[in-house]
Design a protein around this motif. Structure first.
Motif, mmCIF file in Angstrom:
data_model
loop_
_atom_site.group_PDB
_atom_site.id
_atom_site.type_symbol
_atom_site.label_atom_id
_atom_site.label_comp_id
_atom_site.label_asym_id
_atom_site.label_seq_id
_atom_site.Cartn_x
_atom_site.Cartn_y
_atom_site.Cartn_z
ATOM 1 N N THR A 120 -9.267 -25.069 26.183
ATOM 2 C CA THR A 120 -10.119 -25.512 27.157
ATOM 3 C C THR A 120 -11.315 -24.633 27.472
ATOM 4 O O THR A 120 -11.086 -23.494 27.151
ATOM 5 C CB THR A 120 -9.363 -25.525 28.454
ATOM 6 O OG1 THR A 120 -8.723 -24.567 28.832
ATOM 7 C CG2 THR A 120 -8.030 -26.800 28.241
ATOM 8 N N GLU A 173 -1.548 -45.474 30.597
ATOM 9 C CA GLU A 173 -1.561 -43.983 29.968
ATOM 10 C C GLU A 173 -2.407 -42.841 31.011
ATOM 11 O O GLU A 173 -2.286 -41.823 30.926
ATOM 12 C CB GLU A 173 -2.768 -44.256 28.699
ATOM 13 C CG GLU A 173 -3.013 -43.210 27.804
ATOM 14 C CD GLU A 173 -1.956 -42.817 27.005
ATOM 15 O OE1 GLU A 173 -2.126 -41.970 26.226
ATOM 16 O OE2 GLU A 173 -0.915 -43.439 26.778
ATOM 17 N N ASP A 174 -2.867 -43.480 32.091
ATOM 18 C CA ASP A 174 -3.610 -42.527 32.855
ATOM 19 C C ASP A 174 -2.708 -42.062 34.113
ATOM 20 O O ASP A 174 -3.149 -41.734 35.188
ATOM 21 C CB ASP A 174 -5.013 -42.984 33.362
ATOM 22 C CG ASP A 174 -5.886 -42.890 32.557
ATOM 23 O OD1 ASP A 174 -5.630 -42.314 31.425
ATOM 24 O OD2 ASP A 174 -7.152 -43.800 32.530
ATOM 25 N N GLN A 234 -11.287 -34.088 29.906
ATOM 26 C CA GLN A 234 -10.473 -34.565 28.928
ATOM 27 C C GLN A 234 -9.562 -33.641 28.097
ATOM 28 O O GLN A 234 -8.635 -34.152 27.632
ATOM 29 C CB GLN A 234 -11.012 -35.780 28.050
ATOM 30 C CG GLN A 234 -11.419 -36.969 28.757
ATOM 31 C CD GLN A 234 -10.444 -37.697 29.577
ATOM 32 O OE1 GLN A 234 -9.573 -38.390 28.795
ATOM 33 N NE2 GLN A 234 -10.553 -37.658 30.794
ATOM 34 N N SER A 235 -10.069 -32.398 27.823
ATOM 35 C CA SER A 235 -9.087 -31.522 27.283
ATOM 36 C C SER A 235 -8.037 -31.312 27.945
ATOM 37 O O SER A 235 -6.750 -31.268 27.343
ATOM 38 C CB SER A 235 -10.042 -30.390 26.723
ATOM 39 O OG SER A 235 -10.558 -29.850 27.973
ATOM 40 N N GLN A 291 -5.837 -34.400 28.257
ATOM 41 C CA GLN A 291 -4.888 -34.588 27.086
ATOM 42 C C GLN A 291 -3.456 -33.637 26.980
ATOM 43 O O GLN A 291 -2.682 -34.097 26.496
ATOM 44 C CB GLN A 291 -5.765 -34.540 25.859
ATOM 45 C CG GLN A 291 -5.080 -35.135 24.370
ATOM 46 C CD GLN A 291 -4.396 -36.427 24.874
ATOM 47 O OE1 GLN A 291 -4.851 -37.606 25.364
ATOM 48 N NE2 GLN A 291 -3.343 -36.635 24.305
ATOM 49 N N ASN A 292 -4.081 -32.643 27.323
ATOM 50 C CA ASN A 292 -2.736 -31.436 27.401
ATOM 51 C C ASN A 292 -1.844 -31.691 28.475
ATOM 52 O O ASN A 292 -0.762 -31.476 28.039
ATOM 53 C CB ASN A 292 -3.430 -29.808 27.780
ATOM 54 C CG ASN A 292 -4.080 -29.185 26.434
ATOM 55 O OD1 ASN A 292 -4.035 -29.848 25.650
ATOM 56 N ND2 ASN A 292 -4.958 -28.261 26.900
ATOM 57 N N ARG A 303 -0.761 -34.729 29.138
ATOM 58 C CA ARG A 303 0.013 -35.723 28.420
ATOM 59 C C ARG A 303 0.963 -35.102 27.359
ATOM 60 O O ARG A 303 2.071 -35.304 27.173
ATOM 61 C CB ARG A 303 -0.786 -36.530 27.875
ATOM 62 C CG ARG A 303 -1.519 -37.669 28.514
ATOM 63 C CD ARG A 303 -2.096 -38.923 27.939
ATOM 64 N NE ARG A 303 -3.090 -39.647 28.636
ATOM 65 C CZ ARG A 303 -4.375 -39.624 28.622
ATOM 66 N NH1 ARG A 303 -4.971 -38.820 28.057
ATOM 67 N NH2 ARG A 303 -5.169 -40.299 29.594
ATOM 68 N N THR A 304 0.372 -33.913 26.625
ATOM 69 C CA THR A 304 1.227 -33.176 25.712
ATOM 70 C C THR A 304 2.239 -32.554 26.378
ATOM 71 O O THR A 304 3.549 -32.478 25.877
ATOM 72 C CB THR A 304 0.334 -32.181 24.957
ATOM 73 O OG1 THR A 304 -0.639 -33.024 24.389
ATOM 74 C CG2 THR A 304 1.026 -31.443 23.910
#
Lengths: 349, 349
Positions: B132, B48-49, B77-78, B81-82, B84-85
């Motif tokens: 963010t 996932e990373d 992390q914001s 996560q973006n 990944r989006t």
């Protein structure tokens, strides 16, 4: 309720034309400080200290020229003189770039030298080379006027000061940052346009202060075999990644690349050990290497560096350590000496 | 006169086969220490990373794949996560590498975004992006168990010690060099495989300790506009030269390149301002960007890093700071944290 939240003067300032605001920023960027430095703070590099290295053109015919500035006395002069001898005898012509190791070095020389896999004969060295020795990786602090006393007092001042300071004694031309601490040496400093490090005073064995050039990005050094070999100057490399300062005092540094670095750093990385090209066809030919003073006047490049002893450099270095131009929120409060590259530029006609 | 100048034992050692000598060098190189590190000191990176970015192939058809490791909590992390989006929505597909500035950064994103010279429309951002904010460029020291007390005591120990030490409290996983002084922060440290810096205790305003990731070679950060904009994660760059640590705490760092860095660093430099390509045709297309855990099992890359909390890493870091393998004459006695890259390698089947 009707009291303005912002003063009239401030409103006027905000409504000033953007161009005018750009002309007088409160905190100029390091590049702006350099661009506005008075002409008298620039020092011309002697053409005897410039070397022009022509690589084979790119596939589309684009010319590739790399210009190296050789180090002045008292540093590495046996190797520097040898490099002029190699250039003047034509020995460097038709050597190749043989090694491109990502985040480390790009190296060029005679691909047949000390190469067990090569089928060709190594080139015969030219006459007149000067013997080199490891002791000359460093020089006495006295050779640049860096007395122990002075180094100590300048450092004390620097540690107390809020910003960069220049020494009173311009023979040494020492500028130190508040917070320009160095994991690799007791002191790092600029002298006559070069980044240096020193052990300042005497060490545990009572050795006097020494000073040495350091492996910042773009510096040029001399390949060698195992100690006590110190290399002749035939095999050269440039630093193409994060400063490998562990090489300081272990190899001779002889100069830096002042133009055309991108022709070396954008080369494909070598896939062999240490980034050497496995396929000889990948090596990039070096057509000619000439000392600038030997070139016809019209082809002679001219460069100057910003005096590291001047007020503009002190402001530039301070701004590199404390970015306050608009993009930045938090000034660092210090800088690594290799993150304060000495400005060098072409002298235009 | 007949007394041997060298003992029989020494002669036997000297006459040992070369291969045997290489197997047990007195001072292994940093790379040897890493190669010999016990398997249990390697930590697998969660799929996932890992992000796989495929560039258009080279002119000769050679594939170009770049693999990025995203930072774990509590950092950035914001943005992570973006990213990944962006990857999962296909938004990154068909963006381009737009900027290659020598000794600084390589940057990729939507060439039509915020580009007055562009004729095309910028891409619509995907749904589900997290807002963010600048405050998240750093995190509280407590978030990684770095209490003021501990930081102080670890630093005191480090300053006294002759070599690298690991903390007793493995929740913090702090390793500090004797002499790992940092011009950019009061403390630099490794935590969970990442290089970090901290202001340790409270600052002049009584602010508690903060800690932040740092701009070493290969780190990946988030392009942004002027403050208070903090970027979404759509525009990314990697450090391709000497560590620009003045960017620390001024931009979000979200990861590092663990494979394929050479595909970005060997690109031609841009000739426009800040190294942007002036000619749109020079931009390098990015075909796809995928989170590794979303790929079919057979295509999923697997990587591991050397625990920065383990004995092997401590020895590796010490050897980086004090090279004693045969090529070196003078160990540096210290190192810049960015000159101690955390070892990361592919897990082979």
């Amino acid at each position: 309720m009707t009291k303005p939240l912002i003063s009239l003067a401030a409103l006027l300032a905000l409504s000033a034309p953007a161009a005018a605001q750009e002309e007088a920023p409160e905190y100029p960027s390091p590049n702006q400080i350099v661009a506005e430095a008075p002409l008298e703070q620039w020092v011309e590099i002697p053409p005897e200290d410039l070397v022009v290295m022509r690589l084979a053109p790119e596939a589309d015919g684009t010319e590739r020229k790399v210009i190296i500035q050789l180090m002045p006395a008292p540093f590495s002069q046996s190797w520097v003189q040898n490099i002029r001898t190699f250039a003047r005898s034509g020995w460097f012509d038709d050597i190749t770039v043989n090694r491109v190791q990502d985040n480390y070095v790009v190296q060029w020389g005679d691909a047949n030298y000390d190469n067990p896999e090569s089928t060709g004969e190594p080139k015969q060295l030219p006459e007149g080379l000067i013997p080199t020795k490891e002791d000359d990786y460093t020089v006495s602090g006295d050779a640049i006027g860096l007395s122990t006393l002075m180094a100590d007092s300048v450092r004390d001042l620097a540690l107390e000061a809020d910003s960069f300071i220049a020494s009173d004694d311009h023979t040494a031309a020492v500028i130190i940052a508040n917070g320009l601490v160095d994991p690799y040496a007791q002191l790092s400093l600029f002298h006559a346009g070069w980044p240096l490090a020193s052990n300042m005073g005497s060490d545990a064995e009572g050795e006097p202060a020494h000073v040495w050039p350091i492996h910042c990005y773009g510096m040029v050094g001399v390949g060698r075999n195992l100690s006590p070999d110190a290399g002749t100057g035939a095999e050269l490399y440039t630093v193409s990644g994060h400063a490998p300062r562990h090489l300081d005092r272990n190899i001779a540094l002889v100069g830096r690349i002042v133009e055309g670095m991108e022709h070396l750093t954008s080369l494909p990385r070598g896939k062999g050990q240490l980034g050497f090209y496995e396929d000889p066809a990948k090596r990039v030919p070096i057509l000619t290497v000439r000392v600038a003073s030997d070139l016809p006047e019209g082809e002679r490049p001219a460069f100057e560096y910003l005096s590291t002893d001047g007020e503009a450099f002190a402001r530039y270095a301070d701004a590199r350590a404390n970015r306050r131009d608009p993009f930045f929120n938090v000034p660092a409060g210090g800088a690594d000496i290799c993150n304060i590259p000495v400005p060098v530029r072409r002298i235009l006609d």
